[in-house]
Design an enzyme around this catalytic site. Sequence first.
Site, PDB file in Angstrom:
ATOM      1  N   MET A 144      -3.865  -6.979  -6.954  1.00 15.54           N
ATOM      2  CA  MET A 144      -3.280  -8.074  -7.794  1.00 15.54           C
ATOM      3  C   MET A 144      -4.211  -9.140  -8.228  1.00 15.54           C
ATOM      4  O   MET A 144      -3.854 -10.119  -8.284  1.00 15.54           O
ATOM      5  CB  MET A 144      -2.273  -8.769  -6.979  1.00 15.54           C
ATOM      6  CG  MET A 144      -0.929  -7.637  -6.578  1.00 15.54           C
ATOM      7  SD  MET A 144      -0.386  -6.532  -7.850  1.00 15.54           S
ATOM      8  CE  MET A 144       0.896  -7.716  -8.658  1.00 15.54           C
ATOM      9  N   VAL A 148      -6.005  -6.880 -19.904  1.00 16.57           N
ATOM     10  CA  VAL A 148      -5.085  -6.491 -18.764  1.00 16.57           C
ATOM     11  C   VAL A 148      -4.193  -5.355 -19.197  1.00 16.57           C
ATOM     12  O   VAL A 148      -3.393  -5.567 -20.089  1.00 16.57           O
ATOM     13  CB  VAL A 148      -4.375  -7.593 -18.174  1.00 16.57           C
ATOM     14  CG1 VAL A 148      -3.536  -7.533 -17.025  1.00 16.57           C
ATOM     15  CG2 VAL A 148      -5.511  -8.536 -17.807  1.00 16.57           C
ATOM     16  N   ASP A 149      -4.176  -4.279 -18.408  1.00 17.50           N
ATOM     17  CA  ASP A 149      -2.972  -3.362 -18.333  1.00 17.50           C
ATOM     18  C   ASP A 149      -2.938  -2.463 -19.869  1.00 17.50           C
ATOM     19  O   ASP A 149      -2.152  -2.105 -20.418  1.00 17.50           O
ATOM     20  CB  ASP A 149      -1.571  -3.811 -18.386  1.00 17.50           C
ATOM     21  CG  ASP A 149      -1.406  -4.601 -17.047  1.00 17.50           C
ATOM     22  OD1 ASP A 149      -1.758  -3.907 -15.900  1.00 17.50           O
ATOM     23  OD2 ASP A 149      -0.466  -5.537 -16.704  1.00 17.50           O
ATOM     24  N   GLU A 171     -11.138  -4.028 -20.691  1.00 12.22           N
ATOM     25  CA  GLU A 171     -11.024  -5.597 -20.411  1.00 12.22           C
ATOM     26  C   GLU A 171      -9.819  -6.074 -20.590  1.00 12.22           C
ATOM     27  O   GLU A 171      -9.836  -7.224 -19.897  1.00 12.22           O
ATOM     28  CB  GLU A 171     -12.143  -6.275 -21.797  1.00 12.22           C
ATOM     29  CG  GLU A 171     -13.485  -5.839 -21.112  1.00 12.22           C
ATOM     30  CD  GLU A 171     -14.533  -6.880 -22.059  1.00 12.22           C
ATOM     31  OE1 GLU A 171     -14.147  -7.687 -22.626  1.00 12.22           O
ATOM     32  OE2 GLU A 171     -15.738  -6.449 -22.005  1.00 12.22           O
ATOM     33  N   ARG A 198     -15.121 -15.270  -9.825  1.00 10.54           N
ATOM     34  CA  ARG A 198     -14.558 -13.880  -9.861  1.00 10.54           C
ATOM     35  C   ARG A 198     -15.641 -12.827  -9.812  1.00 10.54           C
ATOM     36  O   ARG A 198     -15.460 -11.913  -9.008  1.00 10.54           O
ATOM     37  CB  ARG A 198     -13.747 -13.641 -11.200  1.00 10.54           C
ATOM     38  CG  ARG A 198     -12.430 -14.102 -11.068  1.00 10.54           C
ATOM     39  CD  ARG A 198     -11.436 -13.861 -12.344  1.00 10.54           C
ATOM     40  NE  ARG A 198     -10.453 -14.580 -12.301  1.00 10.54           N
ATOM     41  CZ  ARG A 198      -9.385 -14.124 -12.043  1.00 10.54           C
ATOM     42  NH1 ARG A 198      -9.125 -12.904 -11.414  1.00 10.54           N
ATOM     43  NH2 ARG A 198      -8.474 -14.860 -11.995  1.00 10.54           N
ATOM     44  N   GLY A 225       0.766  -1.216  -0.078  1.00 13.72           N
ATOM     45  CA  GLY A 225      -0.113   0.179   0.058  1.00 13.72           C
ATOM     46  C   GLY A 225       0.736   1.224   0.188  1.00 13.72           C
ATOM     47  O   GLY A 225       0.338   2.351   0.530  1.00 13.72           O
ATOM     48  N   SER A 226       2.184   1.433  -0.564  1.00 12.81           N
ATOM     49  CA  SER A 226       2.671   2.451  -0.577  1.00 12.81           C
ATOM     50  C   SER A 226       2.007   3.519  -1.737  1.00 12.81           C
ATOM     51  O   SER A 226       2.127   4.652  -1.278  1.00 12.81           O
ATOM     52  CB  SER A 226       4.309   2.169  -1.042  1.00 12.81           C
ATOM     53  OG  SER A 226       4.315   2.070  -2.372  1.00 12.81           O
ATOM     54  N   ASN A 227       1.498   3.020  -2.773  1.00 13.31           N
ATOM     55  CA  ASN A 227       0.723   3.938  -3.558  1.00 13.31           C
ATOM     56  C   ASN A 227      -0.477   4.392  -2.957  1.00 13.31           C
ATOM     57  O   ASN A 227      -0.893   5.517  -3.157  1.00 13.31           O
ATOM     58  CB  ASN A 227       0.374   3.194  -4.838  1.00 13.31           C
ATOM     59  CG  ASN A 227       1.577   3.352  -5.895  1.00 13.31           C
ATOM     60  OD1 ASN A 227       1.730   4.537  -6.336  1.00 13.31           O
ATOM     61  ND2 ASN A 227       1.997   2.161  -6.186  1.00 13.31           N
ATOM     62  N   SER A 249       2.755   4.024 -15.282  1.00  7.83           N
ATOM     63  CA  SER A 249       1.466   4.552 -16.255  1.00  7.83           C
ATOM     64  C   SER A 249       0.155   4.351 -15.192  1.00  7.83           C
ATOM     65  O   SER A 249       0.055   3.549 -14.522  1.00  7.83           O
ATOM     66  CB  SER A 249       1.296   3.606 -17.394  1.00  7.83           C
ATOM     67  OG  SER A 249       2.271   3.568 -18.259  1.00  7.83           O
TER      68      SER A 249
HETATM   69  C1  GAR Z   1       3.381  -1.046  -7.585  1.00  4.48           C
HETATM   70  O1  GAR Z   1       4.499  -0.907  -7.919  1.00  4.48           O
HETATM   71  C2  GAR Z   1       2.312  -1.153  -8.413  1.00  4.48           C
HETATM   72  O2  GAR Z   1       2.349  -0.336  -9.578  1.00  4.48           O
HETATM   73  C3  GAR Z   1       2.101  -2.496  -8.875  1.00  4.48           C
HETATM   74  O3  GAR Z   1       2.290  -3.361  -7.771  1.00  4.48           O
HETATM   75  C4  GAR Z   1       3.221  -2.378  -6.767  1.00  4.48           C
HETATM   76  C5  GAR Z   1       2.371  -2.069  -5.579  1.00  4.48           C
HETATM   77  O4  GAR Z   1       2.935  -1.475  -4.545  1.00  4.48           O
HETATM   78  N1  GAR Z   1       1.247  -3.000  -9.677  1.00  4.48           N
HETATM   79  C6  GAR Z   1       1.123  -4.004 -10.469  1.00  4.48           C
HETATM   80  O5  GAR Z   1       1.872  -4.669 -10.575  1.00  4.48           O
HETATM   81  C7  GAR Z   1      -0.450  -4.458 -10.783  1.00  4.48           C
HETATM   82  N2  GAR Z   1      -0.481  -5.413 -11.752  1.00  4.48           N
HETATM   83  P1  GAR Z   1       2.352  -0.928  -3.396  1.00  4.48           P
HETATM   84  O6  GAR Z   1       1.417  -1.936  -2.759  1.00  4.48           O
HETATM   85  O7  GAR Z   1       3.535  -0.237  -2.478  1.00  4.48           O
HETATM   86  O8  GAR Z   1       1.529   0.483  -3.909  1.00  4.48           O
END
Ligand code: GAR
Length: 221
Positions: free
Chosen positions: A92, A146-147, A144, A67, A14-16, A138
């Site tokens: 994730m 992914v990414d 639909e 899901r 959860g740093s973002n 990004s």
């Molecule tokens: C981040 O680098 C984010 O971009 C990535 O996981 C990390 C989560 O870090 N996300 C993905 O790879 C999504 N497919 P965080 O939990 O510290 O924010």
Amino acid sequence: MTRKRVGVLISGRGSNLQALLDAAAQPDCPFEIVLVLSNTAKVQGLERASAVGVATAVVDHRTFPDREAFEKAMTEALEAAQVELVCQAGFMRVVTPWFVTHWHDRLLNIHPSLLPAFPGLDTHGRALAAGVKLHGCSVHLVRETVDQGPILGQAAVPVLPDDDPESLAARVLEAEHRLYPTCLALYATGRIEVSGETARVESACGPGRLLINPTPEASGA
Ligand code: GAR
């Protein structure tokens, strides 16, 4: 000013999320985080939310038959909190077309690469293997595939000769923490216009901003 009500989906550290919480703590921020939802219990991101008094929920995907049932439970929690925009931040789980359609143009994701390069996992290892000289992150709207989806913003960092996936990930992560709150604030205030599969950003920087690695000075020319 009415602030946009944001729900954040996480799976771990959860740093973002922290970067979004920090931005939301500023008095002039156009968004507020009203719910942090994790698909895993006892992760650091949930503690970060609780520490600043933001509501949390755990919706464990393993307890649902499929899901869509999992996503319907997440949607119920998000809607109960009157969430207007949903941000995936290190979430994730791949989401289904049902979830993407339900939250169309209201679901954002941050991905650790300069899309459309390196969708999927192990982006930093793959960037190093490909020998790219600029890498980054990004923020995009979720579609639909992914990414893939309209790109709201990107941040680039140099790849250095001695980088390993960890050092590169750390440099990109710092950029992520600046990019996500910026894009969310712009999007929340209508300064990004989405037209089909692309987005036009009102305040994108103009000409004369060159990001180049190696720098021309390095050549001595
Ligand atoms: C981040 O680098 C984010 O971009 C990535 O996981 C990390 C989560 O870090 N996300 C993905 O790879 C999504 N497919 P965080 O939990 O510290 O924010």
